[in-house]
Design a protein around this motif. Structure first.
Motif, PDB file in Angstrom:
ATOM      1  N   GLY A  62      26.405   5.474 -12.779  1.00  0.00           N
ATOM      2  CA  GLY A  62      26.435   5.066 -11.382  1.00  0.00           C
ATOM      3  C   GLY A  62      25.681   3.763 -11.160  1.00  0.00           C
ATOM      4  N   ALA A  63      24.603   3.585 -11.883  1.00  0.00           N
ATOM      5  CA  ALA A  63      23.805   2.365 -11.741  1.00  0.00           C
ATOM      6  C   ALA A  63      24.561   1.136 -12.229  1.00  0.00           C
TER       7      ALA A  63
ATOM      8  N   GLY B 257       0.816  -1.209   0.000  1.00  0.00           N
ATOM      9  CA  GLY B 257       0.000   0.000   0.000  1.00  0.00           C
ATOM     10  C   GLY B 257       0.853   1.264   0.000  1.00  0.00           C
ATOM     11  N   ALA B 258       1.933   1.252   0.775  1.00  0.00           N
ATOM     12  CA  ALA B 258       2.832   2.412   0.819  1.00  0.00           C
ATOM     13  C   ALA B 258       3.566   2.572  -0.506  1.00  0.00           C
ATOM     14  N   VAL B 259       4.055   1.474  -1.036  1.00  0.00           N
ATOM     15  CA  VAL B 259       4.821   1.523  -2.294  1.00  0.00           C
ATOM     16  C   VAL B 259       3.938   1.986  -3.452  1.00  0.00           C
ATOM     17  N   LEU B 260       2.682   1.572  -3.444  1.00  0.00           N
ATOM     18  CA  LEU B 260       1.771   1.956  -4.528  1.00  0.00           C
ATOM     19  C   LEU B 260       1.484   3.451  -4.548  1.00  0.00           C
ATOM     20  N   VAL B 261       1.709   4.127  -3.438  1.00  0.00           N
ATOM     21  CA  VAL B 261       1.549   5.580  -3.382  1.00  0.00           C
ATOM     22  C   VAL B 261       2.882   6.275  -3.669  1.00  0.00           C
ATOM     23  N   LEU B 262       3.947   5.777  -3.059  1.00  0.00           N
ATOM     24  CA  LEU B 262       5.237   6.462  -3.120  1.00  0.00           C
ATOM     25  C   LEU B 262       5.949   6.352  -4.462  1.00  0.00           C
ATOM     26  N   ALA B 263       5.939   5.174  -5.076  1.00  0.00           N
ATOM     27  CA  ALA B 263       6.668   5.003  -6.344  1.00  0.00           C
ATOM     28  C   ALA B 263       6.119   5.919  -7.437  1.00  0.00           C
ATOM     29  N   PRO B 264       4.802   5.972  -7.645  1.00  0.00           N
ATOM     30  CA  PRO B 264       4.298   6.902  -8.661  1.00  0.00           C
ATOM     31  C   PRO B 264       4.554   8.367  -8.311  1.00  0.00           C
ATOM     32  N   ALA B 265       4.538   8.692  -7.017  1.00  0.00           N
ATOM     33  CA  ALA B 265       4.795  10.078  -6.607  1.00  0.00           C
ATOM     34  C   ALA B 265       6.220  10.485  -6.962  1.00  0.00           C
ATOM     35  N   LEU B 266       7.174   9.597  -6.739  1.00  0.00           N
ATOM     36  CA  LEU B 266       8.552   9.905  -7.107  1.00  0.00           C
ATOM     37  C   LEU B 266       8.695   9.981  -8.630  1.00  0.00           C
ATOM     38  N   GLY B 267       7.971   9.141  -9.336  1.00  0.00           N
ATOM     39  CA  GLY B 267       7.973   9.211 -10.805  1.00  0.00           C
ATOM     40  C   GLY B 267       7.417  10.537 -11.311  1.00  0.00           C
ATOM     41  N   ARG B 268       6.353  11.026 -10.671  1.00  0.00           N
ATOM     42  CA  ARG B 268       5.788  12.326 -11.068  1.00  0.00           C
ATOM     43  C   ARG B 268       6.752  13.464 -10.757  1.00  0.00           C
ATOM     44  N   LEU B 269       7.457  13.357  -9.647  1.00  0.00           N
ATOM     45  CA  LEU B 269       8.447  14.375  -9.306  1.00  0.00           C
ATOM     46  C   LEU B 269       9.569  14.392 -10.345  1.00  0.00           C
ATOM     47  N   LEU B 270       9.986  13.234 -10.790  1.00  0.00           N
ATOM     48  CA  LEU B 270      11.009  13.152 -11.836  1.00  0.00           C
ATOM     49  C   LEU B 270      10.505  13.770 -13.132  1.00  0.00           C
ATOM     50  N   ALA B 271       9.239  13.545 -13.462  1.00  0.00           N
ATOM     51  CA  ALA B 271       8.667  14.128 -14.679  1.00  0.00           C
ATOM     52  C   ALA B 271       8.535  15.645 -14.567  1.00  0.00           C
ATOM     53  N   ALA B 272       8.184  16.130 -13.388  1.00  0.00           N
ATOM     54  CA  ALA B 272       7.964  17.567 -13.196  1.00  0.00           C
ATOM     55  C   ALA B 272       9.263  18.351 -13.084  1.00  0.00           C
TER      56      ALA B 272
ATOM     57  N   LYS C  33      19.040   1.903  -4.303  1.00  0.00           N
ATOM     58  CA  LYS C  33      17.985   1.783  -3.290  1.00  0.00           C
ATOM     59  C   LYS C  33      16.710   1.204  -3.895  1.00  0.00           C
ATOM     60  N   LEU C  34      16.359   1.645  -5.093  1.00  0.00           N
ATOM     61  CA  LEU C  34      15.169   1.094  -5.746  1.00  0.00           C
ATOM     62  C   LEU C  34      15.376  -0.376  -6.095  1.00  0.00           C
ATOM     63  N   ALA C  35      16.570  -0.714  -6.571  1.00  0.00           N
ATOM     64  CA  ALA C  35      16.861  -2.114  -6.893  1.00  0.00           C
ATOM     65  C   ALA C  35      16.817  -2.973  -5.639  1.00  0.00           C
ATOM     66  N   GLY C  36      17.336  -2.453  -4.531  1.00  0.00           N
ATOM     67  CA  GLY C  36      17.277  -3.196  -3.278  1.00  0.00           C
ATOM     68  C   GLY C  36      15.846  -3.443  -2.834  1.00  0.00           C
ATOM     69  N   ALA C  37      14.994  -2.438  -3.003  1.00  0.00           N
ATOM     70  CA  ALA C  37      13.578  -2.597  -2.643  1.00  0.00           C
ATOM     71  C   ALA C  37      12.910  -3.648  -3.524  1.00  0.00           C
ATOM     72  N   ALA C  38      13.156  -3.581  -4.824  1.00  0.00           N
ATOM     73  CA  ALA C  38      12.550  -4.553  -5.742  1.00  0.00           C
ATOM     74  C   ALA C  38      13.076  -5.968  -5.484  1.00  0.00           C
ATOM     75  N   LYS C  39      14.343  -6.082  -5.128  1.00  0.00           N
ATOM     76  CA  LYS C  39      14.909  -7.407  -4.834  1.00  0.00           C
ATOM     77  C   LYS C  39      14.274  -7.990  -3.579  1.00  0.00           C
ATOM     78  N   ARG C  40      14.093  -7.163  -2.545  1.00  0.00           N
ATOM     79  CA  ARG C  40      13.417  -7.646  -1.345  1.00  0.00           C
ATOM     80  C   ARG C  40      12.000  -8.117  -1.673  1.00  0.00           C
ATOM     81  N   GLN C  41      11.316  -7.359  -2.527  1.00  0.00           N
ATOM     82  CA  GLN C  41       9.963  -7.757  -2.920  1.00  0.00           C
ATOM     83  C   GLN C  41       9.992  -9.101  -3.647  1.00  0.00           C
ATOM     84  N   ALA C  42      10.891  -9.243  -4.604  1.00  0.00           N
ATOM     85  CA  ALA C  42      10.971 -10.491  -5.370  1.00  0.00           C
ATOM     86  C   ALA C  42      11.365 -11.655  -4.465  1.00  0.00           C
TER      87      ALA C  42
ATOM     88  N   LEU D 155       9.440   2.441 -11.893  1.00  0.00           N
ATOM     89  CA  LEU D 155      10.122   3.646 -11.430  1.00  0.00           C
ATOM     90  C   LEU D 155      11.619   3.528 -11.678  1.00  0.00           C
ATOM     91  N   LEU D 156      12.192   2.382 -11.383  1.00  0.00           N
ATOM     92  CA  LEU D 156      13.618   2.164 -11.623  1.00  0.00           C
ATOM     93  C   LEU D 156      13.943   2.335 -13.100  1.00  0.00           C
TER      94      LEU D 156
END
Length: 124
Positions: A101-102, A22-37, A54-63, A86-87
């Motif tokens: 860097g990635a 639930g938190a990720v579904l709100v935060l990931a798109p918000a960061l994506g919109r900030l990147l677009a803006a 950090k995003l890769a670490g989060a996705a790896k934990r999810q997987a 988002l990544l």
């Protein structure tokens, strides 16, 4: 400093709450919109904060936690796709410095290999 505090806070929250869809579904798109803006300021903030790792670490934990359960339309699957999308957006729009860097990011390399070999995540 641009939007560094906001980017840092969102990255931290995505990273620490990666298993709370639930938190990720709100935060990931918000960061994506900030990147677009504000692409330049956000890219600089992401670079300074090691955003791709950090995003890769989060996705790896999810997987790792959800495995093949991340294939589908449930909250976990949508959260994982949200972080991965988002990544991808960060890497596509973040500029050459962020991409370079990635390439040195161990969490990103681990994630890519895990996703390539895991039967439940090819659809992501």
């Amino acid at each position: 400093d641009g939007n560094e505090p906001e980017v840092s806070a969102m990255l931290h929250a995505i990273n620490t709450r990666s298993l709370q869809p639930g938190a990720v579904l709100v935060l990931a798109p918000a960061l994506g919109r900030l990147l677009a803006a504000a692409p330049r300021a956000t890219s600089v903030a992401l670079l300074r904060a090691d955003g791709p790792a950090k995003l890769a670490g989060a996705a790896k934990r999810q997987a790792d936690e959800w495995g093949s359960a991340s294939d589908g339309n449930g909250m976990e699957a949508r959260a994982t796709r949200g972080v991965l999308e988002l990544l991808a957006t960060v890497l596509e729009r973040g500029g050459p410095a962020l991409g370079a860097g990635a390439l040195k990011s161990e969490p990103l390399a681990d994630l890519m290999f895990d996703l390539l070999w895991s039967p439940g995540t090819q659809g992501l």
